[in-house]
Write an enzyme that holds these catalytic residues in place. Structure first.
Site, mmCIF file in Angstrom:
data_model
loop_
_atom_site.group_PDB
_atom_site.id
_atom_site.type_symbol
_atom_site.label_atom_id
_atom_site.label_comp_id
_atom_site.label_asym_id
_atom_site.label_seq_id
_atom_site.Cartn_x
_atom_site.Cartn_y
_atom_site.Cartn_z
ATOM 1 N N ASP A 126 0.855 -1.179 0.000
ATOM 2 C CA ASP A 126 0.000 0.000 0.000
ATOM 3 C C ASP A 126 0.902 1.243 0.000
ATOM 4 O O ASP A 126 1.847 1.316 0.789
ATOM 5 C CB ASP A 126 -0.820 -0.010 1.294
ATOM 6 C CG ASP A 126 -2.268 0.356 1.083
ATOM 7 O OD1 ASP A 126 -2.510 1.374 0.415
ATOM 8 O OD2 ASP A 126 -3.137 -0.368 1.584
ATOM 9 N N ASP A 228 -3.184 4.444 -2.467
ATOM 10 C CA ASP A 228 -4.282 4.804 -1.580
ATOM 11 C C ASP A 228 -4.837 6.188 -1.899
ATOM 12 O O ASP A 228 -4.084 7.158 -1.999
ATOM 13 C CB ASP A 228 -3.746 4.790 -0.135
ATOM 14 C CG ASP A 228 -4.806 5.141 0.877
ATOM 15 O OD1 ASP A 228 -5.702 4.313 1.089
ATOM 16 O OD2 ASP A 228 -4.744 6.246 1.445
ATOM 17 N N GLU A 282 -6.785 2.990 -5.697
ATOM 18 C CA GLU A 282 -8.052 3.004 -4.981
ATOM 19 C C GLU A 282 -8.849 4.158 -5.566
ATOM 20 O O GLU A 282 -8.395 5.293 -5.547
ATOM 21 C CB GLU A 282 -7.838 3.237 -3.486
ATOM 22 C CG GLU A 282 -9.149 3.195 -2.752
ATOM 23 C CD GLU A 282 -9.113 3.840 -1.366
ATOM 24 O OE1 GLU A 282 -9.967 3.482 -0.555
ATOM 25 O OE2 GLU A 282 -8.265 4.707 -1.119
ATOM 26 N N HIS A 348 -10.714 -3.758 4.052
ATOM 27 C CA HIS A 348 -10.603 -3.206 5.394
ATOM 28 C C HIS A 348 -11.457 -1.955 5.611
ATOM 29 O O HIS A 348 -11.512 -1.440 6.718
ATOM 30 C CB HIS A 348 -9.132 -2.887 5.672
ATOM 31 C CG HIS A 348 -8.641 -1.780 4.794
ATOM 32 N ND1 HIS A 348 -8.502 -1.923 3.415
ATOM 33 C CD2 HIS A 348 -8.309 -0.499 5.066
ATOM 34 C CE1 HIS A 348 -8.103 -0.782 2.907
ATOM 35 N NE2 HIS A 348 -7.976 0.097 3.879
ATOM 36 N N ASP A 349 -12.073 -1.442 4.559
ATOM 37 C CA ASP A 349 -12.943 -0.268 4.701
ATOM 38 C C ASP A 349 -14.422 -0.645 4.642
ATOM 39 O O ASP A 349 -15.287 0.231 4.567
ATOM 40 C CB ASP A 349 -12.664 0.743 3.568
ATOM 41 C CG ASP A 349 -11.281 1.354 3.682
ATOM 42 O OD1 ASP A 349 -10.772 1.479 4.810
ATOM 43 O OD2 ASP A 349 -10.707 1.696 2.624
HETATM 44 C C1 GLC Z 1 -8.214 4.726 1.969
HETATM 45 C C2 GLC Z 1 -7.939 3.546 2.852
HETATM 46 C C3 GLC Z 1 -8.576 3.807 4.180
HETATM 47 C C4 GLC Z 1 -7.954 5.044 4.776
HETATM 48 C C5 GLC Z 1 -8.043 6.229 3.821
HETATM 49 C C6 GLC Z 1 -7.115 7.311 4.234
HETATM 50 O O1 GLC Z 1 -9.557 4.887 1.730
HETATM 51 O O2 GLC Z 1 -8.386 2.380 2.256
HETATM 52 O O3 GLC Z 1 -8.455 2.714 5.055
HETATM 53 O O4 GLC Z 1 -8.596 5.346 5.976
HETATM 54 O O5 GLC Z 1 -7.669 5.878 2.514
HETATM 55 O O6 GLC Z 1 -5.795 6.922 4.008
#
Ligand code: GLC
Ligand code: CA
Length: 576
Positions: A126, A228, A282, A348-349
């Site tokens: 990541d 990310d 993402e 994880h989100d």
């Molecule tokens: C992305 C990650 C998430 C995080 C956010 C800020 O959405 O997947 O877990 O809280 O970015 O980095």
């Protein structure tokens, strides 16, 4: 000509194949390892603790490498493991080249990477560079004075110019992305929490720092990067006013702004083109056009992106299957000729796969977990499977805000309080959709704390661990775990499941999702009952069923082309 090409392809793949199956099954010309990958996502904090501090660690992953390999997955995506004060569990990095002390050392990392590679598993890291931690040295410098050389690594707004135009923050307890800092009488920007200041991508120096970090990891041998929140990285630094209420559709204002594509091209040039690494973002922008601009091969930006439309349709009170089918089919067709998709329903989100998209009641949990895993592993696109979903782990559904650890949940609560909103409704929604649901410790066995830790776990273990755990499922031929393994094996042995054309059957069927996958002579039919009742479907005459390849239940009822499915039944056939 076509025949010659086919023969050449066959020879090519027969020559380099490690699997004689491939003799019969030539891959398309644009075959890539990352298209064929089956990705297993590990949330390191929750996977396996080896020193009793209640926090998963790299040694824990090393200990479980044989298990990971046994799943049949071919790559691991690891959530951030860099040095971090953990305001957002590692998504606030204070040293991009260091390992978080909770997780171990660089030596552990090196051993882990070798161990993965020895088992034929690639590693995707990541990269969190829309923002850093406010405890990163860059930010400490940047904050210290207006003329510090690092000042422009972040976005600052001098207060003498007045209050900057409103920007929405996802994690801020007031929803405010500008934070006033009296030290230099200026505001800094944070799209996420106050401890996650946004980096200034418009500064070429910052960009070089990031490429340098990525090269550091690529030199170590990592195989890919997940960027990310990167769709938000570029900004219009004049910070113009946005229309009132823009935050309801903030993606339209935040995603894919300014020079984002130029930065990605530069990143491609500086990093991706120099190593055999894959890249995935993402977020896929605001529409298909954006998504294609990110991933179309000839643009030389990224390999993949993942969008949220598919997961977002599941609301706290459920979702409609027809809508689900429509979304996945629309995305597939938009990428049928160009680009490549990521397929996921949890991470994880998100809340747990089976609790959100299936049915976690005892009588349906196993069948619906298997059915959903069948969906993820039989679509076109690279599947991302989240740790624990291979067992059918379920939502924990905390009752009180004190039990939550996630900054999004906690600050969201404060925001509802600040704005005089409906706290009960907020808590009801959290119980089903909070990110903590998807972060409870991995359930390894029926010993205390599910074998995750000998100490106190950082987040409670789900109380159902005595019934749902690896140890029990290992010895049960028909477990969710062993079914998952059959499916990964089936996908790897049949390129049609990766590359085959997708075509939906009966889009309007309310409870069954059926589609074919076709690659030359290889043809498959996937039939999934998403409902808790029996349901049947008549197949078009053009489909002639050859044989049943997988079934998540013990029996199957078929009368010619009429298939009768039990609740949450999943079938894959080869067809003629
Ligand atoms: C992305 C990650 C998430 C995080 C956010 C800020 O959405 O997947 O877990 O809280 O970015 O980095
Ligand atoms: Ca530990």
């Amino acid at each position: 000509m076509k025949n010659i090409l086919t023969i050449v392809l066959i020879l090519l793949f027969a020559g380099c194949a490690d699997n004689s199956e491939n003799d019969k099954k030539p891959l398309p010309e644009n075959a890539k390892w990352w298209k064929e990958a089956i990705i297993y996502q590990i949330y390191p904090r929750s996977f396996k603790d080896t020193n009793g501090d209640g926090v998963g660690d790299l040694k824990g992953i090393i200990e479980k490498l044989d298990y990971i390999q046994s799943l049949g997955v071919t790559a691991v995506w690891l959530n951030p493991i860099y040095t971090s004060p953990n305001d957002d569990n590692g998504y606030d990095v204070s040293d991009y080249k260091g390992i978080m002390s909770d997780f171990g050392t660089m030596e552990d990392f090196d051993i882990m990477l070798v161990g993965m590679h020895e088992r034929g598993i690639k590693l995707i890291m990541d990269v969190v560079v829309n923002h850093s931690s406010d405890e990163h040295e860059w930010f400490k410098q940047s904050r210290s004075s207006r003329d510090n050389p690092y000042r422009n690594y972040y976005h600052w707004w001098p207060a003498e110019k007045g209050k900057p135009n409103y920007r929405y923050s996802l994690f801020d307890e007031k929803g405010e992305a500008w934070k006033y800092d009296s030290l230099t009488n200026s505001y800094y920007l944070h799209y996420f929490s106050q401890k996650q200041p946004d980096l200034n991508w418009e500064n070429p120096k910052l960009r070089q720092e990031v490429y340098d970090i990525m090269k550091f990891w690529a030199e170590k041998g990592v195989d890919g990067f997940r960027l990310d929140a990167f769709q938000f990285a570029a900004k219009d630094t004049t910070f113009p006013a946005f229309p009132e209420g823009f935050e309801k559709n903030f993606i339209d204002y935040y995603a894919m702004q300014g020079n984002l594509h130029d930065y990605l091209k530069e990143m491609h040039e500086e990093v991706f083109s120099k190593y055999d690494v894959m890249s995935v973002a993402e977020g896929a922008g605001r529409n298909f056009e954006d998504a294609h601009m990110l991933v179309d091969e000839d643009r030389k930006e990224l390999n993949m992106a993942y969008a949220f439309e598919g997961v977002d349709i599941a609301r706290p009170d459920g979702y409609e299957l027809r809508h689900f089918k429509e979304v996945f089919s629309r995305w597939d067709s938009a990428f049928a000729k160009k680009g490549w998709l990521s397929i996921f329903l949890s991470n994880h989100d998100q809340a747990r796969l089976v609790s959100r998209f299936g049915n976690d009641e005892p009588q349906f949990r196993e069948a619906s977990s298997k059915m959903l895993n069948t969906f993820i592993l039989s679509m076109r696109g690279t599947p991302y499977c989240y740790y624990g979903d291979e067992l059918g782990m379920t939502n924990i559904g905390f009752e009180t805000i004190e039990e939550y650890q996630d900054i999004a949940a906690i600050n969201g609560y404060k925001k509802v309080q600040n704005q005089g909103g409906d706290i009960e409704e907020y808590m009801r929604n959290l119980r089903v959709s909070s990110r903590d649901n998807g972060r409870t410790p991995m359930q390894w066995d029926d010993s205390k704390n599910a074998g995750f830790t000998t100490g106190t776990p950082w987040l409670p273990v789900h109380e159902n661990y005595k019934k749902i755990n690896v140890k029990l499922q290992e010895v049960d031929e028909s477990s969710v775990l062993n079914y998952f393994r059959k499916l990964t094996a089936l996908r790897k042995a049949n390129p049609v499941m990766t590359y085959g054309d997708y075509s939906m059957i009966q889009p309007d069927h309310p409870t069954i999702y059926a589609f074919t996958r076709i690659l030359g002579e290889e043809k498959m039919l996937v039939v999934l009952n998403f409902g808790e009742k029996q349901s049947s479907m008549g197949l078009p005459e053009s489909i002639e069923i050859d044989k049943l390849l997988t079934n998540n239940l013990n029996s199957m009822h078929r009368d010619g082309n009429l298939i009768n499915l039990q609740p949450y039944q999943a079938l894959i056939f080869s067809i003629n």
